[in-house]
Design a protein around this motif. Structure first.
Motif, short mmCIF file in Angstrom:
data_model
loop_
_atom_site.label_atom_id
_atom_site.label_comp_id
_atom_site.label_asym_id
_atom_site.label_seq_id
_atom_site.Cartn_x
_atom_site.Cartn_y
_atom_site.Cartn_z
N HIS A 80 -3.22 1.87 -4.38
CA HIS A 80 -2.79 2.86 -3.76
C HIS A 80 -1.12 3.73 -4.62
O HIS A 80 -1.14 2.06 -4.54
CB HIS A 80 -2.47 2.14 -2.14
N ALA A 81 -0.66 4.67 -4.51
CA ALA A 81 -0.24 4.16 -5.03
C ALA A 81 0.16 5.88 -4.21
O ALA A 81 0.01 6.63 -3.93
CB ALA A 81 0.46 4.74 -6.03
N PRO A 82 2.24 6.50 -4.47
CA PRO A 82 2.90 6.89 -3.41
C PRO A 82 2.27 8.46 -4.09
O PRO A 82 2.50 8.29 -5.56
CB PRO A 82 3.97 7.35 -3.32
N ARG A 83 1.87 10.12 -4.20
CA ARG A 83 1.94 10.10 -2.69
C ARG A 83 0.79 11.33 -3.20
O ARG A 83 1.21 12.03 -4.35
CB ARG A 83 2.51 10.55 -1.97
N THR A 84 0.24 11.70 -2.72
CA THR A 84 0.13 13.44 -2.56
C THR A 84 0.13 14.10 -2.04
O THR A 84 1.77 13.83 -1.05
CB THR A 84 -1.83 13.11 -2.37
N ALA A 86 -0.62 16.26 0.79
CA ALA A 86 -0.44 16.26 2.21
C ALA A 86 -0.51 14.40 3.02
O ALA A 86 -0.20 14.66 4.09
CB ALA A 86 -2.03 16.67 2.19
N GLY A 87 -0.55 13.68 1.62
CA GLY A 87 -0.73 12.26 2.18
C GLY A 87 0.82 10.79 1.72
O GLY A 87 0.95 11.35 0.73
N PRO A 88 0.56 10.16 2.34
CA PRO A 88 2.20 9.36 1.63
C PRO A 88 1.23 8.56 0.99
O PRO A 88 2.30 7.85 -0.24
CB PRO A 88 2.48 8.24 3.08
N SER A 89 0.05 7.68 0.87
CA SER A 89 -0.65 7.12 -0.45
C SER A 89 -1.83 8.14 -1.02
O SER A 89 -2.80 8.30 -0.20
CB SER A 89 -0.33 5.55 0.17
N TRP A 90 -1.91 7.76 -2.38
CA TRP A 90 -3.70 7.52 -2.89
C TRP A 90 -4.30 6.38 -2.23
O TRP A 90 -4.05 5.52 -2.47
CB TRP A 90 -3.23 7.61 -4.67
N HIS A 91 -5.49 7.15 -2.67
CA HIS A 91 -6.95 6.24 -1.92
C HIS A 91 -7.87 6.34 -3.28
O HIS A 91 -8.55 7.41 -3.55
CB HIS A 91 -7.59 6.19 -1.12
N PRO A 104 1.16 -2.46 -8.99
CA PRO A 104 1.87 -1.07 -8.91
C PRO A 104 3.14 -1.66 -8.99
O PRO A 104 3.93 -2.06 -8.16
CB PRO A 104 1.46 0.02 -7.72
N GLY A 105 3.68 -0.74 -10.73
CA GLY A 105 5.17 -1.04 -10.18
C GLY A 105 5.66 -0.15 -9.07
O GLY A 105 5.36 1.14 -8.86
N PRO A 106 7.41 -0.46 -9.27
CA PRO A 106 8.17 0.36 -7.97
C PRO A 106 8.45 1.87 -8.61
O PRO A 106 7.90 3.19 -7.63
CB PRO A 106 8.90 0.17 -8.31
N ASP A 107 8.10 2.56 -9.65
CA ASP A 107 7.40 3.76 -10.00
C ASP A 107 6.08 4.50 -10.02
O ASP A 107 6.38 5.21 -11.29
CB ASP A 107 8.84 4.11 -10.68
N GLU A 108 5.16 3.67 -10.35
CA GLU A 108 3.94 4.09 -10.77
C GLU A 108 3.40 5.19 -9.82
O GLU A 108 3.48 4.72 -8.96
CB GLU A 108 2.88 2.61 -11.33
N THR A 109 3.06 6.11 -10.70
CA THR A 109 2.42 7.44 -9.83
C THR A 109 0.81 6.57 -9.66
O THR A 109 0.23 5.46 -10.74
CB THR A 109 2.43 8.45 -10.26
N GLY A 110 -0.20 7.31 -8.43
CA GLY A 110 -1.42 7.39 -8.32
C GLY A 110 -1.96 7.52 -9.87
O GLY A 110 -2.76 6.33 -10.32
#
Length: 310
Positions: A80-84, A86-91, A104-110
């Protein structure tokens, strides 16, 4: 025409689930009981993919001690990481992760997290895109994905179990992706039962590394019931051999389908000419409504392949 299908490859098919949760995140049962449930149901392997989140201690659940000569496990997690859109996080399902995979790092994207998991050796799947309301733009940015989770039994509870439409859009845009079905079982009281959606992976042995390699190569098919005994492309036709079915469909990158219907179908042949130089895929439906799906069968058009690693 050429394609790589698993049915005549060395080895045999092994039945397994690629998306499962235990009490190491939000599942109801321990890893031991979860593995036992699938083993007793006749499965050959299981990936416990607990939620890789801080609230659970970023688990890559270690199931190595639960392996035996008759049943094995694959290590993985749902990332999980922010964001898509429509949603707050990736799956993101990652199967074949090392136990020391870094949070994940603090700025790492999905997409960045998925690329790192793929580089670490994992098979990467877009988890329940329909339930997550994943857009085409979201999905295209996830360039490390090997596959789309085209059926998720838990998401079916919300009438968002299937994600073939998005998969077809991505395939038509040049993404070379495979497609898998999974339970996403949590074994909570309100959930559907486990062991209702799975993959059959063709590999020489019941070995975790060989199974992950076969998954990455697309040497598998998915099912909620029927078995596929053989699918062959020859002379402009697809020949399908399967367990008794009431319908066999050939769909792909153009609207419409080739359809054969009957009672207790076990073999049929369908032409591929309507799909031109694109791709097609087989769906088999049995009398109980269970379905089995091949991976996309590419005909002759060249496709763009992601460059995010192995």
């Amino acid at each position: 025409m050429s394609t790589s299908m698993p049915f005549d490859r060395p080895g045999r098919f092994w039945r397994g689930n690629l998306h499962t949760h235990s009490d190491q995140s939000d599942g109801a049962m321990s890893p031991e009981k979860t593995v036992g449930h699938y083993r007793d149901a006749g499965y050959d392997f299981l990936a416990i993919t607990d939620h890789f989140r801080a609230e659970y201690g970023f688990p890559v659940t270690d199931t190595r001690s639960l392996r035996s000569p008759e049943f094995t496990t694959l290590l993985g997690a749902e990332l999980h990481a922010p964001r898509t859109e429509a949603g707050p996080s990736w799956h993101i399902v990652a199967v074949g992760l090392p136990l020391d995979f870094r949070p994940p790092g603090p700025d790492e994207t999905g997409p960045e997290l998925a690329r790192r998991a793929r580089a670490a050796g994992a098979f990467i799947g877009m988890a329940h895109p329909s339930a997550s309301l994943l857009t085409a733009a979201d999905a295209e940015s996830l360039d490390a994905a090997h596959a789309v989770e085209v059926y998720n039994a838990l998401a079916a509870r919300e009438d968002r179990g299937e994600s073939w439409h998005l998969t077809d859009v991505l395939l038509n845009r040049g993404r070379r992706l495979t497609a898998y079905a999974a339970d996403d079982a949590h074994f909570q009281p309100q959930d559907p039962p486990g062991c209702v959606a799975w993959v059959h992976v063709r590999a020489p042995a019941l070995d975790p590394d060989q199974l992950v390699t076969a998954l990455k190569a697309g040497h598998f098919y998915s099912s909620t019931g029927p078995e596929l005994h053989g699918v062959r492309l020859e002379g402009g036709r697809i020949t399908v051999r399967c367990s008794p079915a009431r319908k066999v469909l050939l769909t792909g990158g153009v609207p419409g389908a080739q359809v054969v219907q009957g009672e207790e179908l076990t073999e049929c042949s369908l032409p591929v000419e309507m799909f031109g130089a694109g791709y097609c895929r087989v769906t088999v439906e049995d009398g109980d409504g269970g379905r089995a799906w091949t991976n996309p069968i590419h005909l002759s058009r060249p496709h763009r392949v992601p460059s995010a690693g192995a």
